[in-house]
Design a protein around this motif. Structure first.
Motif, PDB file in Angstrom:
ATOM      1  N   GLY A 159       1.664  69.906 -48.064  1.00  0.00           N
ATOM      2  CA  GLY A 159       0.364  69.411 -48.474  1.00  0.00           C
ATOM      3  C   GLY A 159      -0.695  70.483 -48.479  1.00  0.00           C
ATOM      4  O   GLY A 159      -0.407  71.686 -48.507  1.00  0.00           O
ATOM      5  N   THR A 160      -1.940  70.064 -48.408  1.00  0.00           N
ATOM      6  CA  THR A 160      -3.065  71.005 -48.482  1.00  0.00           C
ATOM      7  C   THR A 160      -3.497  71.511 -47.119  1.00  0.00           C
ATOM      8  O   THR A 160      -4.346  72.397 -47.036  1.00  0.00           O
ATOM      9  CB  THR A 160      -4.264  70.337 -49.162  1.00  0.00           C
ATOM     10  N   GLN A 161      -2.933  70.953 -46.046  1.00  0.00           N
ATOM     11  CA  GLN A 161      -3.259  71.432 -44.710  1.00  0.00           C
ATOM     12  C   GLN A 161      -2.007  71.427 -43.843  1.00  0.00           C
ATOM     13  O   GLN A 161      -1.030  70.744 -44.141  1.00  0.00           O
ATOM     14  CB  GLN A 161      -4.345  70.574 -44.058  1.00  0.00           C
ATOM     15  N   PHE A 162      -2.033  72.215 -42.784  1.00  0.00           N
ATOM     16  CA  PHE A 162      -0.875  72.341 -41.910  1.00  0.00           C
ATOM     17  C   PHE A 162      -0.609  71.018 -41.198  1.00  0.00           C
ATOM     18  O   PHE A 162      -1.494  70.443 -40.577  1.00  0.00           O
ATOM     19  CB  PHE A 162      -1.108  73.446 -40.875  1.00  0.00           C
ATOM     20  N   THR A 208       0.476  79.210 -48.230  1.00  0.00           N
ATOM     21  CA  THR A 208      -0.119  78.784 -49.496  1.00  0.00           C
ATOM     22  C   THR A 208      -1.590  79.185 -49.490  1.00  0.00           C
ATOM     23  O   THR A 208      -2.093  79.747 -48.510  1.00  0.00           O
ATOM     24  CB  THR A 208       0.003  77.268 -49.694  1.00  0.00           C
ATOM     25  N   ASP A 209      -2.296  78.876 -50.572  1.00  0.00           N
ATOM     26  CA  ASP A 209      -3.725  79.172 -50.611  1.00  0.00           C
ATOM     27  C   ASP A 209      -4.481  78.429 -49.521  1.00  0.00           C
ATOM     28  O   ASP A 209      -5.493  78.912 -49.004  1.00  0.00           O
ATOM     29  CB  ASP A 209      -4.301  78.787 -51.981  1.00  0.00           C
ATOM     30  N   LYS A 210      -3.965  77.246 -49.152  1.00  0.00           N
ATOM     31  CA  LYS A 210      -4.638  76.423 -48.145  1.00  0.00           C
ATOM     32  C   LYS A 210      -4.094  76.641 -46.735  1.00  0.00           C
ATOM     33  O   LYS A 210      -4.780  76.369 -45.754  1.00  0.00           O
ATOM     34  CB  LYS A 210      -4.494  74.936 -48.512  1.00  0.00           C
ATOM     35  N   ILE A 211      -2.841  77.073 -46.640  1.00  0.00           N
ATOM     36  CA  ILE A 211      -2.203  77.261 -45.331  1.00  0.00           C
ATOM     37  C   ILE A 211      -1.847  78.729 -45.167  1.00  0.00           C
ATOM     38  O   ILE A 211      -0.882  79.228 -45.741  1.00  0.00           O
ATOM     39  CB  ILE A 211      -0.929  76.396 -45.215  1.00  0.00           C
ATOM     40  N   ASN A 212      -2.636  79.423 -44.392  1.00  0.00           N
ATOM     41  CA  ASN A 212      -2.384  80.842 -44.136  1.00  0.00           C
ATOM     42  C   ASN A 212      -3.129  81.249 -42.873  1.00  0.00           C
ATOM     43  O   ASN A 212      -3.878  80.465 -42.305  1.00  0.00           O
ATOM     44  CB  ASN A 212      -2.821  81.709 -45.329  1.00  0.00           C
TER      45      ASN A 212
END
Length: 432
Positions: A159-162, A208-212
């Protein structure tokens, strides 16, 4: 009278499931979330009268007789065991637990309370295409089963967050989310279980762009495995979550007299004769029923977490539960017949045993034996090899103690490809 339902989980699958439960006549009385805010948001959105972030608050409610455990896998076992002990029927999402030791405790609890329903949500068993495939295999359509070939292509499950889907310690990864269904349906259709397995698991997308940054992804996004079944048949499966644009699944059973293939939700067959292979024929159309699948609360991510064939199977499992409870007949107030083909906790333990063996194989790069234990002491060597956290430690605690940044790269290793096996237990990662 249908039982009141308590739901554990606040994800997209819950948003799709709750409206269908109501459409079938069930009363959704309570919902649990990891945080009180998450529970409140979903309860408000779905008009559920009670919400909480405490497990006991749901289990101790007198208007809740059936619980749906649709939360992260590291909580499945403890909620299921406690629910059965209190006297609640249980439907648990896949995988049943994080390891076979957890699922064995669920098995023992279900055996101790046989008057209660305890099933795992392997809904493909209720999909008409697989029901017919099983019947035709038993009737000898393909002859002796020799080979099963499975291919699954889908988009990313991240998804967009961890969250737990990013961590193998918490049960994330394509093997647990999709592979568990495949392992179960192969056993269901053929009537055979795996005796030995060989697997390869990889994590190619680590950020990802959101999870790093401080958190990074270590759950597997690609898995390929082989199984030798008890009857001698060979199974090969490829699970690939790098194929955006839709969900594609094909399950083929090939035998001495022909083959059967389920593509999506449709069943095809082809027989052999002295004149050669006959033309492939459509045996079941497999059209989705709009009344089952239309839901304004579904999201894009649910197509990867629970694609249409799986969602349709889950809805049919719910329909079977309604039929089991509707009359109130039977020795325990429900009829066994409608849910007789549902996956039991014992089936869930077998699936977990295969996944544990596949993880060992991916680390050892060798064929591994599948061991379904009857006693916890039998699992001590397996737990040691898997290098799992202490079973008394919650997976969240274990995750907090795991490395939170990428392993340092030595200067002389700069020319090497990035390690794609970081999802393996740390002591098992290959050494260069």
């Amino acid at each position: 009278m249908l039982p009141g339902i308590g739901v554990f989980g606040t994800g997209d699958i819950v948003r799709a499931l709750v409206p269908f439960l109501r459409a079938k006549g069930f009363r959704v009385e309570a919902i649990w979330g990891r945080t009180l805010e998450a529970a409140e948001n979903v309860a408000t959105e779905l008009n559920i009268p009670f919400h909480t972030n405490k497990v006991d608050d749901v289990l101790l409610r007198k208007d809740v007789d059936l619980v749906f455990i649709i939360c992260q896998p590291d909580l499945h076992a403890q909620i299921a065991v406690k629910a059965l002990g209190i006297g609640k029927h249980v439907l648990c999402d896949r995988p049943a637990g994080l390891c076979q030791l957890e699922v064995l405790k669920m098995v023992h609890a279900s055996q101790y309370y046989p008057s209660l329903i305890s099933v795992v949500s392997h809904g493909l068993r209720f999909l008409p295409a697989f029901v017919q495939m099983k019947r035709r295999v038993e009737a000898g359509y393909v002859g002796t089963v020799n080979v099963c070939d499975v291919r699954v292509h889908c988009g990313s499950m991240i998804g967009t967050q961890f969250d737990w889907m990013c961590s193998h310690l918490m049960g994330g990864g394509i093997l647990t989310m999709v592979g568990s269904h495949i392992i179960d349906i192969v056993s269901f259709v053929t009537g055979q279980r795996a005796s030995r397995v060989h697997g390869l698991m990889r994590t190619f997308t680590k950020s990802t762009d959101k999870i790093n940054g401080i958190r990074w992804i270590d759950s597997d996004d690609f898995c390929s495995f082989q199984m030798i079944l008890e009857g001698g048949a060979c199974v090969t499966a490829t699970l690939n979550s790098h194929m955006g644009g839709g969900f594609v699944q094909e399950v083929a059973v090939c035998g001495s007299r022909g083959r059967l293939v389920v593509r999506g939700a449709a069943l095809y067959g082809q027989t052999t004769s002295s004149g050669g292979m006959a033309r492939e024929e459509l045996l079941h159309q497999g059209l989705d029923e709009p009344s089952l699948l239309t839901n304004r609360n579904t999201s894009t991510r649910i197509n990867s977490l629970l694609p249409q064939p799986y969602l349709q199977g889950l809805f049919r499992l719910v329909g079977a539960l309604k039929e089991a409870f509707a009359t109130g007949d039977g020795e325990h107030g429900w009829l066994k017949g409608p849910v007789a083909s549902a996956a039991s906790f014992e089936d869930g333990q077998y699936v977990q045993a295969v996944m544990d063996a596949l993880r060992l194989s991916s680390a050892s790069r060798q064929w591994e034996q599948v061991t379904v234990a009857t006693d916890e002491t039998q699992l001590n060597p397996l737990m040691t090899r898997l290098n799992l956290p202490n079973i008394n430690m919650s997976s969240l605690d274990a995750l907090s103690q795991a490395p939170t940044n990428r392993p340092p790269q030595h200067q002389h290793q700069h020319h090497r490809r990035p390690n794609t096996e970081s999802h393996l237990p740390w002591s098992m990662a290959p050494k260069h």
